[in-house]
Design a protein around this motif. Structure first.
Motif, PDB file in Angstrom:
ATOM      1  N   GLY A  60      43.291  82.627  55.267  1.00 62.26           N
ATOM      2  CA  GLY A  60      44.408  83.066  55.128  1.00 62.26           C
ATOM      3  C   GLY A  60      44.449  84.291  54.265  1.00 62.26           C
ATOM      4  O   GLY A  60      45.721  85.205  54.107  1.00 62.26           O
ATOM      5  N   ASP A 157      52.390  89.132  57.192  1.00 64.11           N
ATOM      6  CA  ASP A 157      51.814  87.777  56.054  1.00 64.11           C
ATOM      7  C   ASP A 157      52.268  86.181  57.274  1.00 64.11           C
ATOM      8  O   ASP A 157      53.760  86.186  56.633  1.00 64.11           O
ATOM      9  CB  ASP A 157      52.252  86.908  54.637  1.00 64.11           C
ATOM     10  CG  ASP A 157      51.082  85.974  54.690  1.00 64.11           C
ATOM     11  OD1 ASP A 157      50.859  85.429  55.072  1.00 64.11           O
ATOM     12  OD2 ASP A 157      51.845  85.844  53.180  1.00 64.11           O
ATOM     13  N   CYS A 159      51.188  84.410  58.247  1.00 66.59           N
ATOM     14  CA  CYS A 159      50.512  83.053  58.083  1.00 66.59           C
ATOM     15  C   CYS A 159      50.542  81.798  58.685  1.00 66.59           C
ATOM     16  O   CYS A 159      50.206  80.859  59.103  1.00 66.59           O
ATOM     17  CB  CYS A 159      49.587  82.622  56.919  1.00 66.59           C
ATOM     18  SG  CYS A 159      48.516  83.873  56.382  1.00 66.59           S
ATOM     19  N   SER A 185      46.604  82.535  59.221  1.00 72.79           N
ATOM     20  CA  SER A 185      45.551  81.494  58.556  1.00 72.79           C
ATOM     21  C   SER A 185      45.431  80.534  59.170  1.00 72.79           C
ATOM     22  O   SER A 185      46.266  79.824  60.345  1.00 72.79           O
ATOM     23  CB  SER A 185      46.442  81.279  57.729  1.00 72.79           C
ATOM     24  OG  SER A 185      46.004  79.574  57.589  1.00 72.79           O
ATOM     25  N   GLY A 198      39.587  79.342  57.005  1.00 71.42           N
ATOM     26  CA  GLY A 198      39.643  80.952  57.810  1.00 71.42           C
ATOM     27  C   GLY A 198      40.961  82.000  58.430  1.00 71.42           C
ATOM     28  O   GLY A 198      42.035  80.955  58.440  1.00 71.42           O
ATOM     29  N   TYR A 315      59.363  75.324  48.684  1.00 71.83           N
ATOM     30  CA  TYR A 315      58.276  75.371  47.465  1.00 71.83           C
ATOM     31  C   TYR A 315      59.167  74.978  46.520  1.00 71.83           C
ATOM     32  O   TYR A 315      59.841  75.527  46.109  1.00 71.83           O
ATOM     33  CB  TYR A 315      57.302  76.724  47.413  1.00 71.83           C
ATOM     34  CG  TYR A 315      56.470  76.971  48.431  1.00 71.83           C
ATOM     35  CD1 TYR A 315      55.447  76.318  48.781  1.00 71.83           C
ATOM     36  CD2 TYR A 315      57.308  77.483  49.580  1.00 71.83           C
ATOM     37  CE1 TYR A 315      54.386  76.550  50.054  1.00 71.83           C
ATOM     38  CE2 TYR A 315      56.049  77.766  50.696  1.00 71.83           C
ATOM     39  CZ  TYR A 315      54.808  77.569  50.800  1.00 71.83           C
ATOM     40  OH  TYR A 315      54.149  77.778  51.799  1.00 71.83           O
TER      41      TYR A 315
HETATM   42  C1  LIG Z   1      52.587  82.421  53.808  1.00 73.83           C
HETATM   43  C2  LIG Z   1      51.019  82.343  53.349  1.00 73.83           C
HETATM   44  N1  LIG Z   1      50.126  83.066  52.949  1.00 73.83           N
HETATM   45  C3  LIG Z   1      49.370  82.830  52.796  1.00 73.83           C
HETATM   46  C4  LIG Z   1      48.639  81.881  52.949  1.00 73.83           C
HETATM   47  C5  LIG Z   1      47.483  81.961  52.704  1.00 73.83           C
HETATM   48  O1  LIG Z   1      46.432  80.848  53.646  1.00 73.83           O
HETATM   49  P1  LIG Z   1      44.854  80.290  53.364  1.00 73.83           P
HETATM   50  O2  LIG Z   1      45.422  78.715  53.087  1.00 73.83           O
HETATM   51  O3  LIG Z   1      44.619  80.274  54.926  1.00 73.83           O
HETATM   52  O4  LIG Z   1      44.399  80.329  52.455  1.00 73.83           O
HETATM   53  C6  LIG Z   1      49.008  80.547  53.339  1.00 73.83           C
HETATM   54  C7  LIG Z   1      48.632  79.418  53.620  1.00 73.83           C
HETATM   55  O5  LIG Z   1      48.298  78.318  53.287  1.00 73.83           O
HETATM   56  C8  LIG Z   1      50.183  80.665  53.204  1.00 73.83           C
HETATM   57  O6  LIG Z   1      51.731  79.677  54.020  1.00 73.83           O
END
Ligand SMILES: Cc1ncc(COP(=O)(O)O)c(C=O)c1O
Length: 371
Positions: A60, A157, A159, A185, A198, A315
């Protein structure tokens, strides 16, 4: 009762007989790089995301980075993104050569605040990078309005939001559909998780799709001929095969997550120190996370730990307060809603395979704490 935050083994048991033959098929064919499952998954996810193209990549993170590379950011070029998100949203902007401009979030949905985005636009703004946090879409209609006014692209985004929808002007629009590109993601914990890393980009821009297909293969469409400098960021055939086998379940899994979320929200009703997640009108949330805002979070965490109830803080530090971004000069208090969210949020187990008894144990432990 022990309730883990995530139980991938429980899911594995239900799909083993579908996924293992798919993996065996790849192994029998020995086509580990760009085998047919990759193009099949790209087509399937383009369909899901109402896009013309899907471009598989290694993660992602790369699904954000590669489109940002297409923009050829120069030092000082700005990309606006929320402060309250996973690190990759801001990290990708930096790694693409730009400067992340962090903005605050809406206090209820925790998604990026479109008014804050509008206010942060400058002549150096090259793109907006909203995040569909925890599985519900950000206010895309307002963000698209801002982007159109400035003539800049939107990198979604998505993901955490594969399959999430938002009703806009009477029509359901998918996460990833509305921007210039959308990033998914397949990190194993995601609603559609691989058995390793991936990612995928979806877009309806033909020229961008072609650029991205090159960039993930060292910048060339033909082997050993390079139009530009790209990188190695392919989606592994084995991962694509796993994901294709899992994809038919995605809708039902997300529906189960919604059902569990509804249970928690109802079971925690009336507990004033606990604020359940808000779902914005018009959003179909896929509950990648079920995230409460609570009082006395540290003590609650200790209580849940003692009871064997899994939980996590997504977070704890907003991106504008991360040490690596200290040089950007954001002070404590500069994005107060993100900072407060970071102090108050706690995510609960929400995976589809949770049993009623497990859900009751989680909600019961929280009720007991605030009694
Ligand atoms: C909001 C967000 N952006 C980007 C990512 C990046 O994805 P990845 O862990 O597959 O690199 C994630 C996931 O972990 C995510 O939660």
């Amino acid at each position: 009762m022990n309730v883990p935050l995530l139980d991938l083994v429980a899911q594995y048991r239900t799909i083993k007989d579908e996924v293992l033959p798919a993996i065996t098929g790849v192994i029998e064919a020995q086509q580990f790089i760009m085998g047919p499952a990759v193009a099949q998954l790209e087509a399937a996810l383009a369909r899901l995301g109402n896009a013309r193209h899907g471009i598989g990549c290694a993660s992602g993170t790369d699904a954000l980075l590669l489109p940002l590379k297409v923009l050829a950011l120069r030092p000082g070029d700005e990309v606006i993104t929320p402060a309250f998100t996973f690190f990759a949203s801001g990290g990708a902007v930096h790694n693409a050569g730009g400067t992340p401009v962090f903005v605050d979030i809406e206090p209820d949905t925790l998604n990026v605040d479109p008014a804050a985005v509008e206010a942060a636009v400058t002549p150096r703004t090259r793109a907006l990078l909203p995040v569909h946090l925890f599985g519900q879409m950000a206010n895309m209609e307002r963000l698209l309005g801002t982007a159109a006014k400035q003539g800049i692209p939107v990198v979604e985004d998505a993901c955490q939001a594969i399959g999430a929808r938002r009703r806009i002007a009477g029509a359901w629009r998918m996460a990833g559909e509305l921007g210039w590109v959308g990033a998914y993601s397949f990190f194993p914990s995601k609603n559609l998780g691989g058995w390793g890393d991936g990612g995928m980009i979806v877009t309806s821009d033909d020229a961008t799709a072609e650029r991205l297909r090159k960039l993930r293969l060292h910048g060339g469409a033909k082997q050993y001929h390079h139009d530009e400098v790209g990188t190695n960021s392919r989606l592994d055939t084995l991962q694509a095969a796993v994901l294709l086998a899992k994809l038919p379940h995605l809708g039902a899994w997300s529906a189960k997550r919604r059902e569990h979320a509804a249970y928690y929200t109802q079971a925690l009703e009336g507990l004033s120190p606990v604020r359940p997640p808000a779902v914005a009108a018009g959003n179909e949330h896929i509950f990648h996370q079920y995230t409460l805002r609570v009082e006395r979070r540290d003590a609650l965490q200790a209580h849940l730990k003692a009871k064997g109830i899994g939980h996590a803080v997504y977070y704890p530090v907003p991106l504008h307060r991360q040490p690596c971004f200290a040089s950007l000069g954001y002070r404590e208090g500069s994005l107060p809603i993100s900072e407060r969210a970071a102090r108050e949020v706690i995510s609960l187990p929400i995976y589809p395979e949770l049993t009623r008894a497990q859900l009751e144990a989680v909600a019961g432990a929280i009720r007991e704490f605030y009694r």
